[in-house]
Design a protein around this motif. Structure first.
Motif, PDB file in Angstrom:
ATOM      1  N   ASP A 100       0.808  -1.217   0.000  1.00 42.43           N
ATOM      2  CA  ASP A 100       0.000   0.000   0.000  1.00 42.43           C
ATOM      3  C   ASP A 100       0.841   1.268   0.000  1.00 42.43           C
ATOM      4  OD1 ASP A 100      -2.525  -1.097  -0.176  1.00 42.43           O
ATOM      5  OD2 ASP A 100      -2.682  -1.428   1.978  1.00 42.43           O
ATOM      6  N   GLY A 101       2.128   1.149   0.319  1.00 42.31           N
ATOM      7  CA  GLY A 101       2.992   2.322   0.287  1.00 42.31           C
ATOM      8  C   GLY A 101       3.722   2.503  -1.024  1.00 42.31           C
ATOM      9  N   THR A 102       3.492   1.604  -1.973  1.00 39.75           N
ATOM     10  CA  THR A 102       4.148   1.702  -3.276  1.00 39.75           C
ATOM     11  C   THR A 102       3.695   2.963  -4.004  1.00 39.75           C
ATOM     12  OG1 THR A 102       4.196  -0.709  -3.442  1.00 39.75           O
ATOM     13  CG2 THR A 102       4.518   0.539  -5.468  1.00 39.75           C
ATOM     14  N   ILE A 103       4.646   3.694  -4.555  1.00 41.67           N
ATOM     15  CA  ILE A 103       4.315   4.888  -5.343  1.00 41.67           C
ATOM     16  C   ILE A 103       4.453   4.526  -6.817  1.00 41.67           C
ATOM     17  CG2 ILE A 103       4.936   7.272  -5.876  1.00 41.67           C
ATOM     18  CD1 ILE A 103       6.077   7.487  -3.048  1.00 41.67           C
ATOM     19  N   LEU A 104       3.380   4.675  -7.566  1.00 39.52           N
ATOM     20  CA  LEU A 104       3.358   4.335  -8.982  1.00 39.52           C
ATOM     21  C   LEU A 104       3.442   5.590  -9.832  1.00 39.52           C
ATOM     22  CD1 LEU A 104       0.460   1.699  -8.847  1.00 39.52           C
ATOM     23  CD2 LEU A 104       2.916   1.255  -8.787  1.00 39.52           C
TER      24      LEU A 104
END
Length: 430
Positions: A100-104
């Protein structure tokens, strides 16, 4: 997250087709057309202009719908897919070191999508829209048995007041009310439609309303300026509006009634009602207004040339169509056609509005179009491949409907009144 398991059970063919079509449509758009196009509003993702990422998301949604994949697994698979393409730009430690902390972000443009938290809204909204498209098809296919539709809101503490205010309202399936307010009418909208028969109306003494009189133009306030939309005037005078980008019937975009399944006289009667009904009148009027607004914005006036028409049409198309008529068995056999339903698309209507500008050719003329198609005085092969001209004189007017027969699908290309000299030439007489 709300349970969306009811959407992911048996393979719903129409829902999957709807999601697949959104992916295909995303591939056909360009950045310029996404600014105003109604089609772009229908397939775009809020605050995301990356067409490649949009296509990938819709492809994965269609696969999730077909395979019954739950939201959590869909999100993990999609983020892994983005990581392989180099679209992971880091992690937001304030949220989580996990997925959920992944930045796309789009590596080609640097455009930031955000974190997978946004995917929940995308997943739920698109699954709702896919279900709505599937449900709309089923309701329309049964409209001869259950022609009255009732708006049904959940009516709990999460229901929007405007949606709750419409709960219980009943309109015919072809009432213009459903052109705007067929649910979903916003993000995470849970409203549905219940189909009713004549006996239900009589037994429960229900009231069937006419929505056309209560649909009004409304200026929706934005952070900067306003935009025009259609509002519904409630009995107490308040105005109900959809969320931004939801003021259209998503189900209509994929609606494909098969009139070949009906006796030809009943199919013909259906088309006559379609072409003279309130929903068709409303959509033509809305297209005409939208077309004029775009022309004003582009400083265009009068009849448009071919290049100007392409520009305007790209901004107006909503990818819906109406049943304009049906071939009789004799015509179907004569043209060696596998199907009988003749469609008029929104794109053709735009061209009609432009080419008939200044002519005495109004909405009422379309009411005779099904008769021209069903029982023409003569059918003449057109100048272009697969084109045929259907000729019929009605009440002193001489009509020509140009039909393009693709065998598995038939479209109206144009519809007009012709003068006596042209009429005689078409009939091959002096």
């Amino acid at each position: 997250m709300a349970d969306v398991g009811f959407l992911l059970g048996l393979e719903p063919k129409k829902a999957i087709e709807f999601l697949q079509n959104k992916k295909v449509a995303a591939g056909k758009l360009n950045q310029a057309s996404m600014i105003d196009s109604a089609t772009a509003r229908a397939i775009s993702i809020a605050n995301l202009s990356s067409l490649e990422m949009t296509k990938d998301i819709y492809q994965s949604l269609a696969e999730a719908q077909a395979k019954g994949i739950a939201f959590g697994q869909w999100k993990r698979d999609l983020v892994a897919h983005f990581a392989k393409k180099g679209w992971v730009a880091g992690h937001d430690k304030k949220i989580s070191r996990g997925i959920d902390g992944t930045i796309l972000a789009d590596p080609k443009t640097g455009e930031l999508f955000g974190t997978p938290r946004r995917l929940e809204t995308i997943f739920r909204t698109n699954m709702q829209q896919a279900f709505a498209a599937q449900n709309y098809q089923a309701l329309r296919d049964n409209a001869d048995e259950r022609p009255y539709w009732q708006y049904s809101a959940v009516n709990d503490d999460r229901t929007r007041p405007s949606h709750g205010a419409m709960d219980g309202l009943i309109y015919r399936f072809d009432d213009p009310f459903w052109s705007v307010f067929y649910p979903p009418n916003g993000f995470n909208c849970r409203c549905t439609v219940i189909a009713l028969a004549d006996r239900d109306i009589e037994r429960d003494k229900l009231f069937v309303s006419d929505g056309e009189d209560n649909l009004v133009e409304h200026e929706r306030p934005l952070k900067q300026g306003t935009e025009k939309t259609t509002a519904f005037k409630l009995p107490d005078g308040r105005l109900a509006v959809t969320d931004r980008g939801f003021d259209y019937n998503v189900g209509k975009m994929s609606y494909r009634p098969n009139l070949d399944n009906y006796p030809e006289t009943l199919a013909h009667a259906f088309a006559k009602r379609e072409m003279s009904g309130g929903e068709f009148r409303f959509e033509v009027a809305r297209l005409e207004k939208d077309m004029e607004q775009i022309k004003q914005r582009l400083n265009l006036s009068g009849k448009l040339n071919e290049d100007q028409m392409i520009t305007v049409r790209n901004q107006l198309r909503k990818e819906y169509k109406f049943a304009a008529g049906v071939f009789s068995q004799a015509i179907k056999k004569q043209l060696k056609s596998d199907t009988a339903t003749v469609w008029i698309s929104d794109d053709t209507l735009v061209k009609q509005l432009n080419s008939r500008l200044g002519q005495e050719f109004g909405f009422d003329e379309y009411g005779v179009l099904p008769d021209v198609i069903y029982s023409p005085d003569k059918v003449v092969k057109g100048n272009r491949e697969n084109h045929f001209e259907f000729l019929k004189e009605i009440n002193g007017n001489r009509y020509v409907a140009v039909i393009k027969n693709l065998n598995n699908e038939i479209f109206l290309q144009s519809f007009r009144i012709v003068e006596s000299k042209k009429w005689r030439k078409l009939f091959g007489s002096n």
